[in-house]
Design an enzyme around this catalytic site. Structure first.
Site: not given
Ligand code: RI2
Length: 309
Positions: A17, A19, A124, A193, A204
Protein backbone atom coordinates in the site's frame (compact mmCIF):
# COMPACT_ATOMS: atom_id res chain seq x y z
CA UNK A 1 0.89 -14.38 -14.98
CA UNK A 2 1.84 -15.71 -11.52
CA UNK A 3 3.86 -12.66 -10.45
CA UNK A 4 1.22 -10.28 -11.80
CA UNK A 5 -1.64 -12.06 -10.04
CA UNK A 6 0.33 -12.22 -6.82
CA UNK A 7 1.17 -8.51 -6.91
CA UNK A 8 -2.40 -7.60 -7.91
CA UNK A 9 -3.75 -9.48 -4.89
CA UNK A 10 -1.26 -7.82 -2.55
CA UNK A 11 -2.26 -4.38 -3.87
CA UNK A 12 -6.00 -5.12 -3.62
CA UNK A 13 -5.74 -6.40 -0.04
CA UNK A 14 -3.36 -3.54 0.85
CA UNK A 15 -0.51 -5.84 1.81
CA UNK A 16 1.31 -3.51 -0.56
CA UNK A 17 0.00 0.00 0.00
CA UNK A 18 0.92 3.65 -0.33
CA UNK A 19 0.49 5.20 -3.78
CA UNK A 20 4.20 5.23 -4.63
CA UNK A 21 4.83 1.68 -3.43
CA UNK A 22 1.83 0.38 -5.40
CA UNK A 23 3.16 1.97 -8.59
CA UNK A 24 6.67 0.56 -8.11
CA UNK A 25 5.27 -2.91 -7.34
CA UNK A 26 3.18 -2.83 -10.55
CA UNK A 27 6.20 -1.79 -12.63
CA UNK A 28 8.23 -4.60 -11.12
CA UNK A 29 5.44 -7.17 -11.75
CA UNK A 30 5.23 -6.12 -15.41
CA UNK A 31 8.98 -6.51 -15.75
CA UNK A 32 8.88 -10.01 -14.25
CA UNK A 33 5.97 -10.92 -16.49
CA UNK A 34 7.82 -9.75 -19.60
CA UNK A 35 10.85 -11.79 -18.58
CA UNK A 36 8.86 -14.96 -17.90
CA UNK A 37 6.58 -14.88 -20.97
CA UNK A 38 7.59 -17.77 -23.23
CA UNK A 39 6.04 -16.89 -26.60
CA UNK A 40 8.06 -15.95 -29.73
CA UNK A 41 5.13 -14.21 -31.35
CA UNK A 42 5.09 -10.44 -30.86
CA UNK A 43 1.30 -10.18 -31.15
CA UNK A 44 0.92 -12.93 -28.53
CA UNK A 45 3.43 -11.11 -26.30
CA UNK A 46 1.57 -7.82 -26.75
CA UNK A 47 -1.69 -9.51 -25.80
CA UNK A 48 -0.15 -11.00 -22.67
CA UNK A 49 1.31 -7.65 -21.59
CA UNK A 50 -2.05 -5.95 -22.16
CA UNK A 51 -3.80 -8.54 -20.01
CA UNK A 52 -1.24 -8.09 -17.24
CA UNK A 53 -1.60 -4.31 -17.40
CA UNK A 54 -5.41 -4.57 -17.18
CA UNK A 55 -5.18 -6.91 -14.18
CA UNK A 56 -2.94 -4.47 -12.30
CA UNK A 57 -4.98 -1.42 -13.34
CA UNK A 58 -8.13 -2.89 -11.84
CA UNK A 59 -6.68 -3.38 -8.35
CA UNK A 60 -7.18 0.11 -6.90
CA UNK A 61 -8.78 3.00 -8.77
CA UNK A 62 -7.58 6.18 -7.04
CA UNK A 63 -3.77 6.33 -6.82
CA UNK A 64 -2.87 7.84 -10.20
CA UNK A 65 0.76 6.74 -9.93
CA UNK A 66 -0.50 3.21 -10.65
CA UNK A 67 -1.88 3.89 -14.17
CA UNK A 68 1.01 6.31 -14.78
CA UNK A 69 3.49 3.52 -13.95
CA UNK A 70 1.66 0.96 -16.06
CA UNK A 71 1.51 3.28 -19.08
CA UNK A 72 5.14 4.28 -18.64
CA UNK A 73 6.23 0.63 -18.73
CA UNK A 74 3.87 -0.63 -21.42
CA UNK A 75 4.53 1.99 -24.10
CA UNK A 76 7.49 -0.17 -25.08
CA UNK A 77 9.08 -0.28 -28.51
CA UNK A 78 10.48 -3.19 -30.54
CA UNK A 79 9.61 -5.26 -33.59
CA UNK A 80 10.62 -8.55 -31.94
CA UNK A 81 9.71 -10.11 -28.61
CA UNK A 82 13.31 -9.81 -27.48
CA UNK A 83 13.45 -6.07 -28.20
CA UNK A 84 10.02 -5.47 -26.62
CA UNK A 85 11.08 -7.40 -23.53
CA UNK A 86 14.28 -5.38 -23.24
CA UNK A 87 12.34 -2.14 -23.60
CA UNK A 88 9.90 -3.15 -20.82
CA UNK A 89 12.71 -4.15 -18.47
CA UNK A 90 14.52 -0.87 -18.98
CA UNK A 91 11.34 1.26 -18.57
CA UNK A 92 10.34 -0.62 -15.40
CA UNK A 93 13.82 -0.18 -13.94
CA UNK A 94 13.80 3.50 -14.88
CA UNK A 95 10.37 4.04 -13.30
CA UNK A 96 11.37 2.38 -10.03
CA UNK A 97 14.68 4.24 -9.85
CA UNK A 98 13.06 7.60 -10.62
CA UNK A 99 10.30 7.02 -8.09
CA UNK A 100 12.68 5.99 -5.29
CA UNK A 101 14.97 8.93 -6.04
CA UNK A 102 11.92 11.23 -6.06
CA UNK A 103 10.99 10.28 -2.49
CA UNK A 104 14.55 11.09 -1.38
CA UNK A 105 14.59 14.39 -3.27
CA UNK A 106 11.18 15.42 -1.91
CA UNK A 107 12.64 14.82 1.55
CA UNK A 108 15.49 17.26 0.87
CA UNK A 109 13.30 19.95 -0.68
CA UNK A 110 10.46 19.66 1.84
CA UNK A 111 12.78 19.63 4.85
CA UNK A 112 13.68 23.26 4.07
CA UNK A 113 10.12 24.22 5.00
CA UNK A 114 10.51 22.79 8.50
CA UNK A 115 11.92 25.07 11.18
CA UNK A 116 13.76 24.13 14.33
CA UNK A 117 11.21 23.53 17.09
CA UNK A 118 8.25 22.85 14.75
CA UNK A 119 5.33 20.67 15.76
CA UNK A 120 4.13 18.85 12.63
CA UNK A 121 0.83 17.10 12.05
CA UNK A 122 0.52 14.28 9.52
CA UNK A 123 -2.27 11.94 8.46
CA UNK A 124 -2.18 8.29 7.34
CA UNK A 125 1.19 7.00 6.12
CA UNK A 126 3.02 8.59 3.24
CA UNK A 127 6.60 7.56 2.44
CA UNK A 128 7.14 10.98 0.85
CA UNK A 129 5.81 12.88 3.89
CA UNK A 130 7.90 10.71 6.24
CA UNK A 131 10.93 11.41 4.03
CA UNK A 132 10.49 15.17 4.59
CA UNK A 133 10.07 14.79 8.36
CA UNK A 134 12.99 12.39 8.87
CA UNK A 135 15.28 14.48 6.62
CA UNK A 136 14.58 17.59 8.71
CA UNK A 137 15.25 15.64 11.90
CA UNK A 138 18.54 14.27 10.53
CA UNK A 139 19.56 17.85 9.75
CA UNK A 140 19.43 18.43 13.50
CA UNK A 141 16.06 20.20 13.67
CA UNK A 142 14.36 19.64 16.98
CA UNK A 143 10.90 18.62 15.83
CA UNK A 144 7.89 16.73 17.16
CA UNK A 145 5.07 15.06 15.26
CA UNK A 146 1.39 14.42 15.86
CA UNK A 147 0.20 11.50 13.72
CA UNK A 148 -3.39 10.36 13.27
CA UNK A 149 -4.44 6.71 13.42
CA UNK A 150 -6.20 6.85 10.04
CA UNK A 151 -9.13 4.57 10.54
CA UNK A 152 -10.16 2.08 9.40
CA UNK A 153 -6.84 0.62 8.18
CA UNK A 154 -4.67 2.37 10.79
CA UNK A 155 -1.82 3.32 8.49
CA UNK A 156 -0.90 5.88 11.17
CA UNK A 157 0.63 2.96 13.09
CA UNK A 158 3.19 2.58 10.28
CA UNK A 159 3.96 6.30 10.48
CA UNK A 160 4.51 6.32 14.23
CA UNK A 161 6.67 3.19 14.00
CA UNK A 162 8.91 4.78 11.36
CA UNK A 163 9.13 8.11 13.17
CA UNK A 164 9.83 6.37 16.48
CA UNK A 165 12.58 4.26 14.84
CA UNK A 166 14.08 7.49 13.54
CA UNK A 167 14.13 8.85 17.12
CA UNK A 168 11.49 11.55 16.55
CA UNK A 169 9.18 12.36 19.50
CA UNK A 170 5.74 11.44 18.17
CA UNK A 171 2.19 11.52 19.52
CA UNK A 172 -0.49 9.22 18.12
CA UNK A 173 -4.03 10.59 18.20
CA UNK A 174 -7.45 9.47 16.92
CA UNK A 175 -8.51 11.08 13.65
CA UNK A 176 -11.22 13.15 15.31
CA UNK A 177 -8.59 14.88 17.51
CA UNK A 178 -7.16 16.70 14.47
CA UNK A 179 -8.81 20.04 15.12
CA UNK A 180 -8.31 19.82 18.88
CA UNK A 181 -4.53 19.75 18.43
CA UNK A 182 -4.27 21.96 15.34
CA UNK A 183 -3.96 25.16 17.40
CA UNK A 184 -0.54 23.95 18.63
CA UNK A 185 0.70 22.80 15.21
CA UNK A 186 3.24 24.74 13.09
CA UNK A 187 3.02 22.80 9.83
CA UNK A 188 0.81 20.04 8.39
CA UNK A 189 2.36 17.57 5.94
CA UNK A 190 0.51 14.86 3.99
CA UNK A 191 1.15 12.63 1.00
CA UNK A 192 -0.88 12.29 -2.19
CA UNK A 193 -2.67 9.61 -4.12
CA UNK A 194 -3.45 11.96 -6.97
CA UNK A 195 -3.21 15.62 -7.96
CA UNK A 196 -5.67 17.01 -10.47
CA UNK A 197 -4.88 19.62 -13.14
CA UNK A 198 -6.54 22.31 -10.99
CA UNK A 199 -4.15 21.47 -8.12
CA UNK A 200 -6.69 19.60 -6.01
CA UNK A 201 -5.36 16.82 -3.83
CA UNK A 202 -6.85 13.35 -3.55
CA UNK A 203 -5.53 11.66 -0.43
CA UNK A 204 -6.56 9.43 2.47
CA UNK A 205 -10.05 10.07 3.80
CA UNK A 206 -9.82 12.76 6.46
CA UNK A 207 -7.19 14.81 4.63
CA UNK A 208 -9.74 17.45 3.64
CA UNK A 209 -10.77 17.76 7.29
CA UNK A 210 -7.15 18.22 8.28
CA UNK A 211 -6.83 20.87 5.55
CA UNK A 212 -9.90 22.67 6.80
CA UNK A 213 -8.67 22.67 10.40
CA UNK A 214 -5.21 23.82 9.25
CA UNK A 215 -6.74 26.63 7.18
CA UNK A 216 -8.83 27.79 10.12
CA UNK A 217 -5.78 27.82 12.42
CA UNK A 218 -3.58 29.48 9.70
CA UNK A 219 -1.30 26.47 9.58
CA UNK A 220 0.35 25.81 6.20
CA UNK A 221 -0.41 22.51 4.48
CA UNK A 222 2.47 20.94 2.58
CA UNK A 223 1.72 18.08 0.19
CA UNK A 224 4.50 15.60 -0.62
CA UNK A 225 3.92 14.21 -4.12
CA UNK A 226 6.12 12.72 -6.82
CA UNK A 227 5.41 14.06 -10.31
CA UNK A 228 3.98 10.59 -11.09
CA UNK A 229 1.06 11.44 -8.77
CA UNK A 230 -0.23 14.11 -11.15
CA UNK A 231 -3.14 13.06 -13.33
CA UNK A 232 -2.81 13.91 -17.06
CA UNK A 233 -6.34 12.63 -17.73
CA UNK A 234 -7.86 15.39 -15.59
CA UNK A 235 -6.88 17.76 -18.42
CA UNK A 236 -9.50 15.92 -20.45
CA UNK A 237 -12.04 16.62 -17.75
CA UNK A 238 -11.85 13.13 -16.31
CA UNK A 239 -12.56 12.88 -12.61
CA UNK A 240 -10.40 10.89 -10.22
CA UNK A 241 -12.41 7.95 -8.95
CA UNK A 242 -12.67 7.69 -5.17
CA UNK A 243 -12.24 4.10 -4.05
CA UNK A 244 -14.93 2.75 -1.76
CA UNK A 245 -13.61 -0.24 0.16
CA UNK A 246 -15.42 -3.07 1.90
CA UNK A 247 -17.62 -2.21 4.92
CA UNK A 248 -15.89 -5.16 6.64
CA UNK A 249 -12.95 -2.82 7.28
CA UNK A 250 -15.28 -0.65 9.41
CA UNK A 251 -17.66 -3.14 11.05
CA UNK A 252 -17.74 -6.94 10.89
CA UNK A 253 -20.37 -8.65 8.75
CA UNK A 254 -21.68 -10.35 11.87
CA UNK A 255 -22.21 -7.06 13.70
CA UNK A 256 -23.79 -5.50 10.60
CA UNK A 257 -26.35 -8.31 10.47
CA UNK A 258 -27.84 -7.14 13.76
CA UNK A 259 -28.10 -3.55 12.48
CA UNK A 260 -30.95 -3.98 10.03
CA UNK A 261 -31.38 -0.28 9.22
CA UNK A 262 -27.72 0.65 9.08
CA UNK A 263 -25.54 1.03 6.00
CA UNK A 264 -21.80 1.21 6.46
CA UNK A 265 -19.88 3.32 3.91
CA UNK A 266 -16.11 3.23 3.56
CA UNK A 267 -14.66 5.78 1.12
CA UNK A 268 -10.87 5.51 1.22
CA UNK A 269 -10.04 9.00 -0.07
CA UNK A 270 -11.34 12.55 -0.23
CA UNK A 271 -10.60 15.69 -2.22
CA UNK A 272 -8.89 18.76 -0.79
CA UNK A 273 -9.42 21.92 -2.87
CA UNK A 274 -6.26 23.76 -4.03
CA UNK A 275 -7.05 26.86 -1.96
CA UNK A 276 -6.26 24.92 1.22
CA UNK A 277 -2.83 23.85 -0.01
CA UNK A 278 0.24 26.01 0.54
CA UNK A 279 2.76 24.04 -1.54
CA UNK A 280 3.08 20.74 -3.34
CA UNK A 281 6.55 19.41 -2.82
CA UNK A 282 7.68 17.35 -5.84
CA UNK A 283 11.12 16.01 -6.76
CA UNK A 284 11.48 18.83 -9.29
CA UNK A 285 10.66 21.57 -6.82
CA UNK A 286 8.05 22.90 -4.43
CA UNK A 287 5.20 24.42 -6.44
CA UNK A 288 1.93 26.17 -5.67
CA UNK A 289 -1.09 23.97 -6.60
CA UNK A 290 -1.91 26.37 -9.47
CA UNK A 291 1.18 25.04 -11.28
CA UNK A 292 -0.15 21.48 -11.56
CA UNK A 293 -0.72 21.87 -15.32
CA UNK A 294 2.94 22.76 -15.87
CA UNK A 295 4.06 19.59 -14.06
CA UNK A 296 1.72 17.47 -16.18
CA UNK A 297 2.84 19.17 -19.42
CA UNK A 298 6.57 19.08 -18.67
CA UNK A 299 6.94 15.76 -16.84
CA UNK A 300 4.04 13.62 -18.07
CA UNK A 301 4.01 14.96 -21.64
CA UNK A 302 4.41 11.42 -23.04
CA UNK A 303 0.97 10.61 -21.62
CA UNK A 304 -0.56 13.71 -23.20
CA UNK A 305 0.86 12.65 -26.57
CA UNK A 306 -0.84 9.28 -26.18
CA UNK A 307 -4.09 11.02 -25.30
CA UNK A 308 -3.72 13.05 -28.47
CA UNK A 309 -3.13 16.44 -26.83
P1 RI2 B 1 3.22 7.65 -0.54
C1 RI2 B 1 -1.81 6.20 0.85
O1 RI2 B 1 -2.92 5.47 0.43
C2 RI2 B 1 -2.16 7.42 1.65
O2 RI2 B 1 -3.34 8.06 1.22
C3 RI2 B 1 -0.92 8.25 1.44
O3 RI2 B 1 -1.07 9.59 1.77
C4 RI2 B 1 -0.68 8.02 -0.04
O4 RI2 B 1 -0.99 6.63 -0.24
C5 RI2 B 1 0.68 8.37 -0.57
O5 RI2 B 1 1.68 7.58 -0.06
P2 RI2 B 1 -3.22 3.94 0.92
O6 RI2 B 1 -2.50 3.03 -0.06
O7 RI2 B 1 3.25 7.38 -2.01
O8 RI2 B 1 -2.78 3.75 2.34
O9 RI2 B 1 3.73 9.01 -0.19
O10 RI2 B 1 -4.72 3.79 0.76
O11 RI2 B 1 3.86 6.55 0.26
Amino acid sequence: MQSVLKTAKKIRTMEIRGAGAIARAAASALKEHALSTKTDSLSEFNKEMKKAAQTLLKTRPTAVSLPNAIRFVTRYQGDTVEKARKSIVSSADEFIKRSEKAVEQIGKIGAKRIRDGDLIMTHCHSAAAVSIITTAFKQGKNIRVIATESRPMMQGHITVQQLSDAGIPTTLVVDSAMRYYMQDVDLAIVGADAIGVNGCLVNKIGTSQLALAAHEARVNLLVAAETFKFSPRTIFGELIEIEERSPDEVLSAQKRKSLKNVTVRNPAFDVTPPEYIDLICTEVGAIPPEMAYIIIRDYLGWELEELGI
